[in-house]
Design a protein around this motif. Structure first.
Motif, PDB file in Angstrom:
ATOM      1  N   ARG A  53       0.000   1.017  -8.618  1.00 27.01           N
ATOM      2  CA  ARG A  53      -1.320   1.623  -8.820  1.00 27.01           C
ATOM      3  C   ARG A  53      -2.131   0.607  -9.621  1.00 27.01           C
ATOM      4  N   ARG A  71       6.165   1.166  -6.815  1.00 29.69           N
ATOM      5  CA  ARG A  71       5.035   2.094  -6.710  1.00 29.69           C
ATOM      6  C   ARG A  71       3.915   1.405  -7.472  1.00 29.69           C
ATOM      7  N   GLN A  83      -1.699  -5.804  -6.919  1.00 31.21           N
ATOM      8  CA  GLN A  83      -0.992  -5.478  -5.687  1.00 31.21           C
ATOM      9  C   GLN A  83      -0.482  -6.749  -5.002  1.00 31.21           C
ATOM     10  N   ARG A 111       0.826  -1.220   0.000  1.00 35.76           N
ATOM     11  CA  ARG A 111       0.000   0.000   0.000  1.00 35.76           C
ATOM     12  C   ARG A 111       0.856   1.263   0.000  1.00 35.76           C
ATOM     13  N   LYS A 112       1.956   1.222   0.742  1.00 35.52           N
ATOM     14  CA  LYS A 112       2.866   2.365   0.763  1.00 35.52           C
ATOM     15  C   LYS A 112       3.973   2.125  -0.246  1.00 35.52           C
ATOM     16  N   ASP A 113       4.287   3.154  -1.010  1.00 39.25           N
ATOM     17  CA  ASP A 113       5.370   3.046  -1.980  1.00 39.25           C
ATOM     18  C   ASP A 113       6.687   2.779  -1.258  1.00 39.25           C
ATOM     19  N   LYS A 114       7.493   1.947  -1.852  1.00 41.34           N
ATOM     20  CA  LYS A 114       8.846   1.678  -1.357  1.00 41.34           C
ATOM     21  C   LYS A 114       9.773   1.838  -2.562  1.00 41.34           C
TER      22      LYS A 114
END
Length: 152
Positions: free
Chosen positions: A59, A57, A65, A16-19
Motif C-alpha cells: 500500500r 501486500r 510499488q 498490484r495484486k497481493d501475493k
C-alpha cells in the motif's frame, strides 16, 4: 524522469495484486514510511539463510510499488549480506553519493536515482529492504510468526 515513468509502468503492475505466503513457514513483517504513509507487509521464506520465496501486500506510492516488485523478484536466493549491499547501493543512489562508474548488484535500481530530489519518497523506495533486514534479524527468534511494524 521519462525513463522513471516508463520503468514504473513496467514494475508497478507486478505488485498490484497481493501475493501473501502462509505464516508459518514464511515469516512476515509490516513496515511503513512515517513521511509518506506508504506501507508494506513482506512475507518471506528463508531457508539456510537465503530467501526462497517472497510474498507481499503493498500500500505504497508507485515508487514503493516498483521497489517492492524489483526486490520480490531479485531477492530469491539472496542472503542478508547481499540484500544489505543492494540497500546500501540504493541509499547511495538516492543521496547522490554512489560512484557513477561503479557497478550495481541490481542494475534496475538505477531508475531510483531520478527520485533523489524527492526525499519524501525515499522511505517508500527503501521499504522492502528495511523489511528484509528485519526478517533476517528476527530469523532465529520468532518461530516463523509475524513481527511488529517498523517505520522508515
Amino acid at each position: 524522469m521519462e525513463s522513471l515513468y516508463d520503468a514504473l509502468k513496467k514494475y508497478v503492475p507486478q505488485v498490484r495484486k497481493d501475493k501473501r505466503l502462509p505464516v508459518p513457514p514464511a515469516r512476515s513483517v509490516d513496515v511503513y514510511s512515517e513521511v509518506c504513509g506508504s506501507k508494506l507487509t513482506l512475507d518471506a521464506e528463508i531457508v539456510n539463510g537465503r530467501v526462497t520465496d517472497v510474498g507481499y501486500r503493498v500500500r505504497a506510492c508507485s515508487l514503493g510499488q516498483a521497489s517492492t516488485a524489483i526486490a520480490a523478484k531479485r531477492a530469491i536466493g539472496m542472503n542478508a549480506e547481499g540484500l544489505a549491499r543492494v540497500q546500501t547501493q540504493l541509499e547511495q543512489l538516492l543521496s547522490g553519493s554512489f560512484e557513477p562508474d561503479a557497478p550495481l548488484d541490481w542494475p534496475e535500481v538505477e531508475i531510483f536515482a531520478a527520485a533523489k530530489p524527492h526525499t519524501a519518497r525515499h522511505g517508500a523506495i527503501l521499504l522492502p529492504f528495511v523489511a528484509f533486514q528485519k526478517l533476517f534479524t528476527n530469523e532465529d527468534g520468532l518461530g516463523g510468526g509475524a513481527t511488529e511494524g517498523e517505520s522508515v
